[in-house]
Design a protein around this motif. Sequence first.
Motif, short mmCIF file in Angstrom:
data_model
loop_
_atom_site.label_atom_id
_atom_site.label_comp_id
_atom_site.label_asym_id
_atom_site.label_seq_id
_atom_site.Cartn_x
_atom_site.Cartn_y
_atom_site.Cartn_z
N ALA A 36 -1.39 -31.69 -63.89
CA ALA A 36 -2.82 -31.95 -63.68
C ALA A 36 -3.49 -32.13 -65.03
CB ALA A 36 -3.46 -30.81 -62.91
N PRO A 45 -12.37 -31.80 -63.06
CA PRO A 45 -11.38 -32.53 -62.26
C PRO A 45 -11.37 -32.12 -60.79
CG PRO A 45 -10.29 -30.98 -63.75
CD PRO A 45 -11.75 -30.96 -64.08
N PHE A 46 -11.83 -30.91 -60.51
CA PHE A 46 -11.95 -30.45 -59.12
C PHE A 46 -13.04 -29.41 -59.04
CE2 PHE A 46 -8.57 -27.88 -61.04
CZ PHE A 46 -9.08 -26.59 -60.85
N ILE A 55 -11.89 -33.27 -55.16
CA ILE A 55 -11.08 -33.75 -56.28
C ILE A 55 -11.76 -34.98 -56.85
CG2 ILE A 55 -8.81 -34.60 -57.01
CD1 ILE A 55 -8.62 -31.77 -55.91
N GLN A 58 -9.15 -40.06 -59.25
CA GLN A 58 -7.88 -40.06 -59.98
C GLN A 58 -7.42 -41.51 -60.17
OE1 GLN A 58 -6.30 -37.02 -61.10
NE2 GLN A 58 -8.42 -36.48 -60.60
N ASN A 91 -1.58 -37.76 -58.05
CA ASN A 91 -2.48 -37.10 -59.00
C ASN A 91 -3.53 -36.25 -58.28
OD1 ASN A 91 -1.42 -37.84 -61.60
ND2 ASN A 91 -2.01 -39.93 -61.09
N SER A 94 -1.77 -33.14 -57.40
CA SER A 94 -1.59 -32.36 -58.61
C SER A 94 -2.85 -31.54 -58.93
CB SER A 94 -1.26 -33.30 -59.77
OG SER A 94 -1.15 -32.60 -60.98
N GLN A 95 -4.00 -32.16 -58.80
CA GLN A 95 -5.26 -31.45 -59.03
C GLN A 95 -5.48 -30.38 -57.95
OE1 GLN A 95 -7.05 -31.50 -61.66
NE2 GLN A 95 -6.42 -33.39 -62.65
N ALA A 98 -3.43 -27.45 -58.87
CA ALA A 98 -4.06 -26.73 -59.98
C ALA A 98 -5.21 -25.85 -59.47
CB ALA A 98 -4.55 -27.70 -61.04
N ASP A 165 -10.76 -40.64 -54.96
CA ASP A 165 -11.12 -39.22 -54.94
C ASP A 165 -10.88 -38.67 -53.55
OD1 ASP A 165 -14.19 -38.63 -53.73
OD2 ASP A 165 -13.81 -40.71 -54.29
#
Length: 171
Positions: A36, A45-46, A55, A58, A91, A94-95, A98, A165
């Motif tokens: 992330a 990012p989030f 989110i 991305q 991605n 991934s966020q 995280a 997003d």
Amino acid sequence: MSDTYGLRLMGEDAEEIMAGEIEARLKALDLVLPEAKPALGSYVPFLHLDRLLFISGQLPMKDGKLACAGRLAGEADLAKGQEAARLCALNILSQAKAALRDLDRIVQLLRLNGFVNAAPEFTDHPKVLNGASDLLVEILGNKGRHTRIAVGCSSLPLNASVEIDAIFAVD
């Protein structure tokens, strides 16, 4: 990690038990989530608020670089756009990881907002976004079914082909 009897689990067995259902699907599909990345501007990012996870948009980044650039029906074609959307979806996950640390906390993917860098004559925006939608349903199962918008635009940051997003319901 300990099992229900309080025994300490070590090594690969512990890793397998720690991996949840969604992580197992990623592994079965031979997919690895990228690291992330932090926001590139004055935003986060989030944002995790109560039972919602937002989110930020991305881009189709892979190995720290933009993997799919250019306008659809210009420098890039539909297949390239769908691959860009798939990368955006990875991605996004991934966020989410995280933010949540455990993807199994996802209750439902509620919404994808997709933006396609497209020439004026390009009209297959929904087909481009299917790259992300199909992959997310494959990974998340019914939790991946979502509402969506697919919008064409004249440019995107870094000349990316796609930006997406997402909004998740989480526990």
